[in-house]
Design an enzyme around this catalytic site. Structure first.
Site, PDB file in Angstrom:
ATOM      1  N   TYR A   1      -8.563   0.101   3.542  1.00  0.00           N
ATOM      2  CA  TYR A   1      -9.266  -0.457   2.366  1.00  0.00           C
ATOM      3  C   TYR A   1     -10.571  -1.148   2.772  1.00  0.00           C
ATOM      4  O   TYR A   1     -11.389  -1.490   1.904  1.00  0.00           O
ATOM      5  CB  TYR A   1      -8.398  -1.479   1.607  1.00  0.00           C
ATOM      6  CG  TYR A   1      -7.099  -0.956   1.045  1.00  0.00           C
ATOM      7  CD1 TYR A   1      -6.809   0.407   1.017  1.00  0.00           C
ATOM      8  CD2 TYR A   1      -6.139  -1.831   0.540  1.00  0.00           C
ATOM      9  CE1 TYR A   1      -5.600   0.864   0.521  1.00  0.00           C
ATOM     10  CE2 TYR A   1      -4.936  -1.369   0.030  1.00  0.00           C
ATOM     11  CZ  TYR A   1      -4.671  -0.021   0.031  1.00  0.00           C
ATOM     12  OH  TYR A   1      -3.466   0.432  -0.465  1.00  0.00           O
TER      13      TYR A   1
ATOM     14  N   HIS B   1       1.199   3.506   6.783  1.00  0.00           N
ATOM     15  CA  HIS B   1       0.574   3.770   5.477  1.00  0.00           C
ATOM     16  C   HIS B   1       0.970   5.142   4.905  1.00  0.00           C
ATOM     17  O   HIS B   1       1.267   5.272   3.716  1.00  0.00           O
ATOM     18  CB  HIS B   1      -0.947   3.662   5.618  1.00  0.00           C
ATOM     19  CG  HIS B   1      -1.659   3.424   4.328  1.00  0.00           C
ATOM     20  ND1 HIS B   1      -2.853   2.776   4.242  1.00  0.00           N
ATOM     21  CD2 HIS B   1      -1.342   3.758   3.053  1.00  0.00           C
ATOM     22  CE1 HIS B   1      -3.236   2.711   2.972  1.00  0.00           C
ATOM     23  NE2 HIS B   1      -2.335   3.305   2.235  1.00  0.00           N
TER      24      HIS B   1
HETATM   25  N1  LIG Z   1       0.439   2.749  -0.054  1.00  0.00           N
HETATM   26  C1  LIG Z   1      -0.445   3.513  -0.654  1.00  0.00           C
HETATM   27  O1  LIG Z   1      -0.707   4.663  -0.240  1.00  0.00           O
HETATM   28  C2  LIG Z   1      -1.142   2.999  -1.874  1.00  0.00           C
HETATM   29  C3  LIG Z   1      -1.823   3.892  -2.719  1.00  0.00           C
HETATM   30  C4  LIG Z   1      -2.444   3.377  -3.864  1.00  0.00           C
HETATM   31  C5  LIG Z   1      -2.368   2.002  -4.139  1.00  0.00           C
HETATM   32  N2  LIG Z   1      -1.722   1.150  -3.263  1.00  0.00           N
HETATM   33  C6  LIG Z   1      -1.638  -0.322  -3.508  1.00  0.00           C
HETATM   34  O2  LIG Z   1      -1.202  -0.536  -4.859  1.00  0.00           O
HETATM   35  C7  LIG Z   1      -2.157  -1.322  -5.548  1.00  0.00           C
HETATM   36  C8  LIG Z   1      -2.172  -0.996  -7.042  1.00  0.00           C
HETATM   37  O3  LIG Z   1      -2.371   0.381  -7.276  1.00  0.00           O
HETATM   38  P1  LIG Z   1      -3.760   0.979  -7.823  1.00  0.00           P
HETATM   39  O4  LIG Z   1      -4.852   0.156  -7.318  1.00  0.00           O
HETATM   40  O5  LIG Z   1      -3.750   2.434  -7.475  1.00  0.00           O
HETATM   41  O6  LIG Z   1      -3.657   0.933  -9.399  1.00  0.00           O
HETATM   42  P2  LIG Z   1      -2.969   0.059 -10.566  1.00  0.00           P
HETATM   43  O7  LIG Z   1      -2.667  -1.311 -10.113  1.00  0.00           O
HETATM   44  O8  LIG Z   1      -1.874   0.885 -11.138  1.00  0.00           O
HETATM   45  O9  LIG Z   1      -4.153   0.038 -11.658  1.00  0.00           O
HETATM   46  C9  LIG Z   1      -5.381  -0.577 -11.452  1.00  0.00           C
HETATM   47  C10 LIG Z   1      -6.246  -0.316 -12.687  1.00  0.00           C
HETATM   48  O10 LIG Z   1      -5.628  -0.936 -13.818  1.00  0.00           O
HETATM   49  C11 LIG Z   1      -6.582  -1.740 -14.498  1.00  0.00           C
HETATM   50  N3  LIG Z   1      -5.921  -2.968 -14.979  1.00  0.00           N
HETATM   51  C12 LIG Z   1      -5.237  -3.870 -14.269  1.00  0.00           C
HETATM   52  N4  LIG Z   1      -4.746  -4.853 -15.033  1.00  0.00           N
HETATM   53  C13 LIG Z   1      -5.164  -4.585 -16.292  1.00  0.00           C
HETATM   54  C14 LIG Z   1      -4.987  -5.245 -17.537  1.00  0.00           C
HETATM   55  N5  LIG Z   1      -4.276  -6.384 -17.639  1.00  0.00           N
HETATM   56  N6  LIG Z   1      -5.544  -4.676 -18.637  1.00  0.00           N
HETATM   57  C15 LIG Z   1      -6.257  -3.534 -18.542  1.00  0.00           C
HETATM   58  N7  LIG Z   1      -6.451  -2.858 -17.396  1.00  0.00           N
HETATM   59  C16 LIG Z   1      -5.910  -3.376 -16.268  1.00  0.00           C
HETATM   60  C17 LIG Z   1      -7.634  -2.089 -13.469  1.00  0.00           C
HETATM   61  O11 LIG Z   1      -8.871  -2.266 -14.130  1.00  0.00           O
HETATM   62  P3  LIG Z   1      -9.606  -3.703 -14.088  1.00  0.00           P
HETATM   63  O12 LIG Z   1     -10.096  -3.860 -12.692  1.00  0.00           O
HETATM   64  O13 LIG Z   1     -10.677  -3.552 -15.113  1.00  0.00           O
HETATM   65  O14 LIG Z   1      -8.585  -4.727 -14.475  1.00  0.00           O
HETATM   66  C18 LIG Z   1      -7.640  -0.854 -12.581  1.00  0.00           C
HETATM   67  O15 LIG Z   1      -8.514   0.120 -13.105  1.00  0.00           O
HETATM   68  C19 LIG Z   1      -3.468  -0.994  -4.804  1.00  0.00           C
HETATM   69  O16 LIG Z   1      -4.493  -1.901  -5.086  1.00  0.00           O
HETATM   70  C20 LIG Z   1      -2.996  -1.020  -3.380  1.00  0.00           C
HETATM   71  O17 LIG Z   1      -2.855  -2.359  -2.930  1.00  0.00           O
HETATM   72  C21 LIG Z   1      -1.086   1.645  -2.158  1.00  0.00           C
END
Ligand SMILES: NC(=O)c1ccc[n+]([C@@H]2O[C@H](COP(=O)([O-])OP(=O)(O)OC[C@H]3O[C@@H](n4cnc5c(N)ncnc54)[C@H](OP(=O)(O)O)[C@@H]3O)[C@@H](O)[C@H]2O)c1
Length: 272
Positions: free
Chosen positions: A47, A104
């Site tokens: 990241y 990861h």
């Molecule tokens: N291990 C892996 O391979 C892997 C892969 C992917 C992700 N991850 C981890 O999981 C975490 C979360 O997953 P993700 O980042 O893919 O996506 P997510 O948390 O499912 O979604 C993030 C999105 O949701 C929106 N959002 C969040 N809260 C909101 C609210 N209250 N109202 C409206 N929109 C909202 C955000 O926009 P705004 O910014 O506008 O709020 C952003 O666009 C990552 O940050 C990372 O730490 C791990």
């Protein structure tokens, strides 16, 4: 705030995800999350924000026992650079050890034993309290459990539109937790009518309903990400209501869509 017990370890059930947050934004949001009450922060070498996450933690003024910190080793570091890369992560994060260090992704070519052994070694050296994996299929989970008996979690994509019952069942058998990444389907939960209807009934929004649904499941942790300080607080405001069994089942039924969002070309075969 709820905790999840897994292999005799306590993990705060709601964490703050930091993928795509960079520099001052990452610093500000991590600090805000800790101020709001999150006690679990999720980052990764790839990241490129570990330094900013470290600064955010510092800025919050929280003590080392006040938060659970996870980072992940990128697979390009498995062969020659495993321990050095973890050392560099710790330096950037300004901690002596992380709470949880994850593989990861499974390596597309290297044998699992090669890098699981290195993961156990860095734990024995005290660089991480706990170890885990990410993006592992049930078959890989069972193989990993034989190589490293104290794994605490498998972090996988999990939200209302994806069936992860086999991963969860395997995790229960092994005594692990499951950490749901992309728990709000990267914002897609906002478009769903069933979640909207349930949200209205509880005076909440669809994101809060999806997070609550995840946390009401046994052994499930969720790590939503946001770039908005208002959403940081909203996403934490999920501990003052409960979904009924019927509502839980209505949301489970959405997984028939089987929507996989994160699927890079090096991913393992997901057909389980
Ligand atoms: N291990 C892996 O391979 C892997 C892969 C992917 C992700 N991850 C981890 O999981 C975490 C979360 O997953 P993700 O980042 O893919 O996506 P997510 O948390 O499912 O979604 C993030 C999105 O949701 C929106 N959002 C969040 N809260 C909101 C609210 N209250 N109202 C409206 N929109 C909202 C955000 O926009 P705004 O910014 O506008 O709020 C952003 O666009 C990552 O940050 C990372 O730490 C791990």
């Amino acid at each position: 705030m709820k905790d999840v017990q897994s292999n005799k370890t306590t993990i705060p059930a709601l964490g703050f995800g930091t993928w795509q947050l960079k520099g001052d934004d990452a610093k500000k949001l991590v600090s805000k999350a800790l101020e709001v009450g999150y006690r679990h922060i999720d980052t990764a070498q790839v990241y490129e924000n570990e330094e900013a996450v470290g600064k955010g933690i510092k800025q919050s003024g929280k003590g080392r026992d006040d938060f659970f910190l996870t980072t992940k080793v990128w697979f390009e570091n498995f062969a020659d650079n495993f321990a050095d890369s973890v050392h560099s992560s710790l330096k950037k994060l300004q901690v002596d050890a992380v709470d949880l260090l994850l593989i990861h992704w499974p390596h597309p070519d290297l044998p699992l034993a090669n890098y699981m052994e290195k993961l156990v070694e860095v734990q024995q050296k005290g660089m991480t309290k706990h170890i885990g994996v990410s993006n592992f299929t049930p078959e890989l989970m069972r193989e990993a459990a034989k190589l490293a008996p104290n794994i605490v979690t498998n972090q996988v994509e999990y939200h209302p539109f994806l069936d992860q019952s086999k991963v969860i069942q395997t995790a229960h058998e092994l005594g692990w937790s499951v950490t749901a990444y992309s728990p709000i389907a990267q914002g897609e939960v906002l478009e769903d009518d069933v979640l909207d209807k349930i949200a209205e009934k509880h005076g909440k929004n669809e994101v809060q309903i999806a997070l609550r649904w995840l946390l009401q499941q046994k052994g499930v942790i969720a790590i939503p990400r946001t770039s908005s300080e208002a959403h940081v607080a909203d996403n934490f405001d999920i501990f003052d209501f409960e979904l009924s069994d019927n509502e839980m089942q209505e949301i489970f039924a959405l997984n028939a869509q089987n929507k996989k969002i994160v699927d890079p070309e090096f991913a393992p075969d997901w057909s389980y």
